[in-house]
Design a protein around this motif. Structure first.
Motif, short mmCIF file in Angstrom:
data_model
loop_
_atom_site.label_atom_id
_atom_site.label_comp_id
_atom_site.label_asym_id
_atom_site.label_seq_id
_atom_site.Cartn_x
_atom_site.Cartn_y
_atom_site.Cartn_z
N THR A 1 26.76 -11.98 5.80
CA THR A 1 26.24 -12.11 4.44
C THR A 1 26.96 -11.10 3.56
O THR A 1 27.09 -9.94 3.94
N PRO B 1 28.37 -17.78 9.95
CA PRO B 1 26.95 -17.77 9.59
C PRO B 1 26.24 -16.44 9.81
O PRO B 1 25.20 -16.20 9.21
N SER C 1 27.30 -9.35 -0.40
CA SER C 1 26.48 -9.10 -1.58
C SER C 1 27.24 -8.22 -2.55
O SER C 1 28.19 -7.54 -2.18
N SER D 1 23.47 -12.04 -3.37
CA SER D 1 23.87 -12.10 -1.97
C SER D 1 23.99 -13.55 -1.54
O SER D 1 23.26 -14.42 -2.02
N GLY E 1 25.49 -16.16 1.99
CA GLY E 1 26.06 -16.28 3.33
C GLY E 1 27.47 -16.86 3.25
O GLY E 1 27.82 -17.55 2.31
#
Length: 119
Positions: free
Chosen positions: A89, A86, A91, A79, A81
């Motif tokens: 995220t 920001p 993954s 994962s 960012g």
């Protein structure tokens, strides 16, 4: 009056471009996470000690690599960012079957001294 409308239009264009570039960066980070998870799972299943190092090289900077699994499975989750967004995220998860080590035999193989013929 026109200058205020132009200012609003410029702000909307800038926000749209930031979100668009952030979306492209998010897709790129997702692809890198997928590639890293696949490589780490494959190398870990083969017993390679450099799996995490290779995964860190493939993954986006600052990515977290988690290796787990039990029995005959290796489960890897990567994962990271997204730099321009920001709050986002991404993954990826990969699963691989562990390869047998030198001393193990698989279920369908015969070992030396055993006969598979029905004599």
């Amino acid at each position: 009056m026109v200058s205020v409308e132009a200012a609003y239009a410029m702000a909307a264009i800038a926000a749209f471009l930031l979100i668009g570039v952030g979306g492209v960066a998010g897709v790129a980070a997702q692809i890198q996470c997928t590639d890293a998870a696949r490589e780490v799972a494959r190398l870990t299943a083969a017993g390679d000690e450099s799996a995490r190092r290779v995964g860190a090289a493939v993954a986006p900077s600052g990515a977290e690599i988690e290796v787990g699994g039990e029995g005959d499975e290796v489960v890897v989750e990567v994962s990271a960012g997204v730099p321009l967004l920001p709050m986002l995220t991404v993954s990826a998860r990969a699963v691989a079957a562990r390869e047998p080590t030198a001393g193990e035999s698989t279920a369908g193989e015969s070992t030396a001294g055993e006969s598979t013929a029905g004599d």
